[in-house]
Write an enzyme that holds these catalytic residues in place. Structure first.
Site, mmCIF file in Angstrom:
data_model
loop_
_atom_site.group_PDB
_atom_site.id
_atom_site.type_symbol
_atom_site.label_atom_id
_atom_site.label_comp_id
_atom_site.label_asym_id
_atom_site.label_seq_id
_atom_site.Cartn_x
_atom_site.Cartn_y
_atom_site.Cartn_z
ATOM 1 C CG ASP A 161 50.411 38.236 21.002
ATOM 2 O OD1 ASP A 161 49.726 37.765 21.923
ATOM 3 O OD2 ASP A 161 51.347 37.616 20.468
ATOM 4 C CG ASP A 222 51.703 30.918 21.432
ATOM 5 O OD1 ASP A 222 50.542 31.371 21.434
ATOM 6 O OD2 ASP A 222 52.711 31.638 21.551
#
Length: 443
Positions: A161, A222
């Site tokens: 990430d 997301d």
């Protein structure tokens, strides 16, 4: 309103030559498939009050068993992936990553061994920054050490990430971590969040470099457990397809995020939309759902072998939106088999309307760019309806439910033996020229 064409290439060899070279670790030749904790279980670390749903060794072993016993592995799902919140709040005294000892009492290598003992593969999560998105130790300053830690745990898939890091540094940091992964000698799928952080920072990602270093990457928000979220992702990929599609191919994939089918936010029809659209987009299929309680109709969507076959097509060409008007969209993806330089196709008819009644869509194959002289064998991949072999001039009519989809497979047929010789078909010129549809095509 006309239909914009999708690109056609002469042969598989020519196609492969035109695709950009991906990360040559030999992995992800088709989009990865598996199960991932994040969307359904998030960062639930309260194992005292919620032992069955917290991020823990128990949860991942349970889901591993269900992937096997409930038939998901049989249709291609193979990765069991940990996301954020598995770590201890501090590194070990020697500076190495370590799991939360209460929630993962046997350690990560033991869990990895268990997943492998079932014939599956094991994935893990870290972050390029100082911290993960949930505030656990990040990999900044420890890239080489963390890569070797993951290799020692026999990890097969790493998601890195980008929270708590500077987007400009990612052009150096993400390739560096990929370099260290490869140096371990343990082949690991490398999933990057590199471009999405740069896009949000207002800079243009260097996709040539991203493709050279990552097996898959995130481009957009997301996914959340809602139809609105799913629609926003579909819109992003459609509105930016000319820039996004050329980056996809065997070994390097655009990742629109997890499958949320079987959770709380999508209806049955909307769940069918996600599965069909992810197949058209050549997307990774990473389920994030509680496999203990999923309803049979949603399980059937996730295990639809014919749609999975579209997603896993070996050509690896991402599909595109070829028509959009008044809430009706048509998306198409070139797939195998190929005959005389003509591709087969998967075609999705997407109904974005909410007016409460199914919409009839009637269109000829050639209006969608399916022009092979021998025609196409057409099959509905959800309803198992075989339309037989249709010529390019044949008009096909489908009924699409509100917030629903119809996905067809069109397998190209051999050119008839007595087909008269003519100017050779040139797929570089026949780019599905725009054509005007009848006003009655869409009701």
């Amino acid at each position: 309103m006309g239909i914009n064409g999708i690109y056609v290439l002469a042969t598989v060899v020519t196609l492969c030559a035109r695709l950009l070279h991906g990360l040559e670790n030999g992995l992800a030749r088709t989009p990865p498939m598996g199960w991932l904790a994040w969307e359904r279980f998030r960062c639930n670390t309260d194992c005292k009050n919620d032992p069955d749903n917290c991020i823990s060794d128990k949860l991942f072993r349970t889901m591993t068993d269900l992937v096997i016993s409930e038939g998901y592995a049989d249709v291609g799902y193979e990765y069991i992936n940990i996301d954020d919140c598995w770590l201890d709040k501090e590194r070990s005294y020697s500076g190495h990553l370590q799991p939360d000892a209460e929630r993962f009492p046997y350690g990560i290598r033991d869990l990895s061994d268990y997943v492998h003992s079932k014939g599956l593969k094991f994935g893990i999560y870290e972050d390029y920054g100082n911290y993960t998105c949930a505030g656990y130790p990040g990999s900044l300053g420890y890239l080489e050490a963390d890569a070797h830690t993951f290799a020692s745990w026999n990890v097969d898939y790493v998601k890195l990430d980008g929270c708590y890091s500077h987007p400009k540094d990612m052009d150096i940091g993400y390739p560096e971590f990929g370099y260290h992964l490869n140096r371990t000698g343990k082949a690991m799928v490398y999933s990057c969040s590199w471009p999405v952080y740069q896009i949000y920072a207002g800079s243009q990602p260097n996709f040539t470099k991203i493709i050279e270093n990552c097996n898959l990457w995130r481009n957009f928000d997301d996914i959340q457990d809602s139809w609105a979220s799913l629609e926003s992702i579909i819109d992003y990929y459609g509105n930016n397809q000319d820039n996004i599609i050329p980056n996809a191919g065997p070994g390097h994939w655009n990742d629109p995020d997890m499958l949320i089918i079987g959770n709380f936010g999508l209806s049955y029809e909307q769940s069918k939309v996600q599965m069909a659209m992810w197949a058209i987009l050549a997307a990774p299929l990473l389920m994030s759902v509680d496999l203990r309680s999923i309803r049979p109709e949603y399980k059937a969507i996730l295990q639809n072998k014919k749609i999975i076959a579209v997603d896993q097509d070996p050509l690896g060409i991402q599909g595109r939106r070829i028509y959009k008007h008044k809430g009706i969209e048509i998306w198409a993806r070139p797939i195998t088999p190929i005959s005389h330089s003509y591709f087969s196709y998967a075609v999705a008819f997407l109904n974005r309307r909410t007016d409460g009644t199914p919409s009839d869509v009637a269109v000829t194959l050639q209006e969608m760019g399916l022009v092979a002289p021998g025609g196409y064998r057409i099959e509905d991949l959800y309803e198992d309806v075989d339309y037989g072999v249709l010529t390019p001039q044949t008009k096909i009519k489908v009924k699409v439910n509100p917030s629903g989809v119809v996905i067809l497979r069109a397998d190209v047929q051999p050119i008839p033996y007595r087909q008269p010789a003519s100017t050779p078909y040139n797929p570089f010129r026949q780019i599905f020229r725009p054509t005007t549809l009848s006003p009655n095509s869409f009701k």
